[in-house]
Design a protein around this motif. Sequence first.
Motif, PDB file in Angstrom:
ATOM      1  N   MET A   1       0.838  -1.202   0.000  1.00 36.81           N
ATOM      2  CA  MET A   1       0.000   0.000   0.000  1.00 36.81           C
ATOM      3  C   MET A   1       0.874   1.253   0.000  1.00 36.81           C
ATOM      4  O   MET A   1       0.631   2.193  -0.766  1.00 36.81           O
ATOM      5  N   PHE A   2       1.879   1.272   0.853  1.00 39.88           N
ATOM      6  CA  PHE A   2       2.773   2.435   0.919  1.00 39.88           C
ATOM      7  C   PHE A   2       3.511   2.635  -0.408  1.00 39.88           C
ATOM      8  O   PHE A   2       3.710   3.766  -0.852  1.00 39.88           O
TER       9      PHE A   2
ATOM     10  N   GLU B   1      -4.169  14.425   5.229  1.00 37.61           N
ATOM     11  CA  GLU B   1      -5.150  15.468   5.528  1.00 37.61           C
ATOM     12  C   GLU B   1      -4.515  16.857   5.523  1.00 37.61           C
ATOM     13  O   GLU B   1      -5.116  17.817   5.038  1.00 37.61           O
ATOM     14  N   ALA B   2      -3.301  16.973   6.039  1.00 28.70           N
ATOM     15  CA  ALA B   2      -2.604  18.265   6.026  1.00 28.70           C
ATOM     16  C   ALA B   2      -2.347  18.722   4.592  1.00 28.70           C
ATOM     17  O   ALA B   2      -2.518  19.905   4.262  1.00 28.70           O
TER      18      ALA B   2
ATOM     19  N   ASP C   1      -8.842  15.116  -4.437  1.00 30.38           N
ATOM     20  CA  ASP C   1      -9.557  13.851  -4.560  1.00 30.38           C
ATOM     21  C   ASP C   1      -8.675  12.698  -4.104  1.00 30.38           C
ATOM     22  O   ASP C   1      -9.097  11.830  -3.336  1.00 30.38           O
ATOM     23  N   LEU C   2      -7.435  12.699  -4.546  1.00 37.23           N
ATOM     24  CA  LEU C   2      -6.524  11.625  -4.187  1.00 37.23           C
ATOM     25  C   LEU C   2      -6.169  11.632  -2.695  1.00 37.23           C
ATOM     26  O   LEU C   2      -6.197  10.592  -2.040  1.00 37.23           O
TER      27      LEU C   2
ATOM     28  N   THR D   1      -7.133   8.667  -0.152  1.00 36.10           N
ATOM     29  CA  THR D   1      -6.046   7.937   0.506  1.00 36.10           C
ATOM     30  C   THR D   1      -6.177   8.021   2.022  1.00 36.10           C
ATOM     31  O   THR D   1      -5.981   7.012   2.722  1.00 36.10           O
ATOM     32  N   ALA D   2      -6.520   9.203   2.541  1.00 33.53           N
ATOM     33  CA  ALA D   2      -6.718   9.353   3.994  1.00 33.53           C
ATOM     34  C   ALA D   2      -7.840   8.429   4.463  1.00 33.53           C
ATOM     35  O   ALA D   2      -7.722   7.772   5.508  1.00 33.53           O
ATOM     36  N   TRP D   3      -8.925   8.356   3.706  1.00 30.28           N
ATOM     37  CA  TRP D   3     -10.046   7.473   4.060  1.00 30.28           C
ATOM     38  C   TRP D   3      -9.589   6.012   4.093  1.00 30.28           C
ATOM     39  O   TRP D   3      -9.905   5.272   5.029  1.00 30.28           O
TER      40      TRP D   3
END
Length: 170
Positions: free
Chosen positions: A65-66, A125-126, A155-156, A160-162
């Motif tokens: 994932m990373f 988020e930042a 959007d990305l 990604t945060a979600w």
Amino acid sequence: MASKKPTVNPKSGSAKIDIGISESDRAKIAAGLSGLLADSYTLYLMTHNFHWNVKGPMFNTLHLMFMTQYTEQWGALDLIAERIRALGYPAPGTYKQFVELASIKEIEGVPPALEMVRHLVSAQEATARTARALFPLLEKANDQPTADLITQRLDLHEKTAWMLRSLLEE
């Protein structure tokens, strides 16, 4: 039809930019994009670092994932920097500049896997907040290309945060 020769800036010797966005607005947009580039680079580096150093029962899932995330982030760096250049300003490109401009702080040491995920949620988020803060200026300047870039980045980062937050839920 005769082609119009570009006006040359007597101070720099380079062609004057006349794209329908004032020099003042271009400077403000480039400054905002520089902050986004710094956050994006810091996020890229954090994600790549965590990819290298993750361990534990979720190793394979997080490692892959990373890698997907830092690979995507790497490509975004070029898009942001090139937009800054298209507006007529130099893109920041040193660690010193990125540290000064970024809203994301570096993580020291190697945190446990789920703490890595928490740090990445916060950094995603930042970066989204930094991008979103540009919209009022982009609307005022009528800068659709930058707004399009920012919309895609938002959007990305939000998606990604979600996805990362989902890993923290029971």
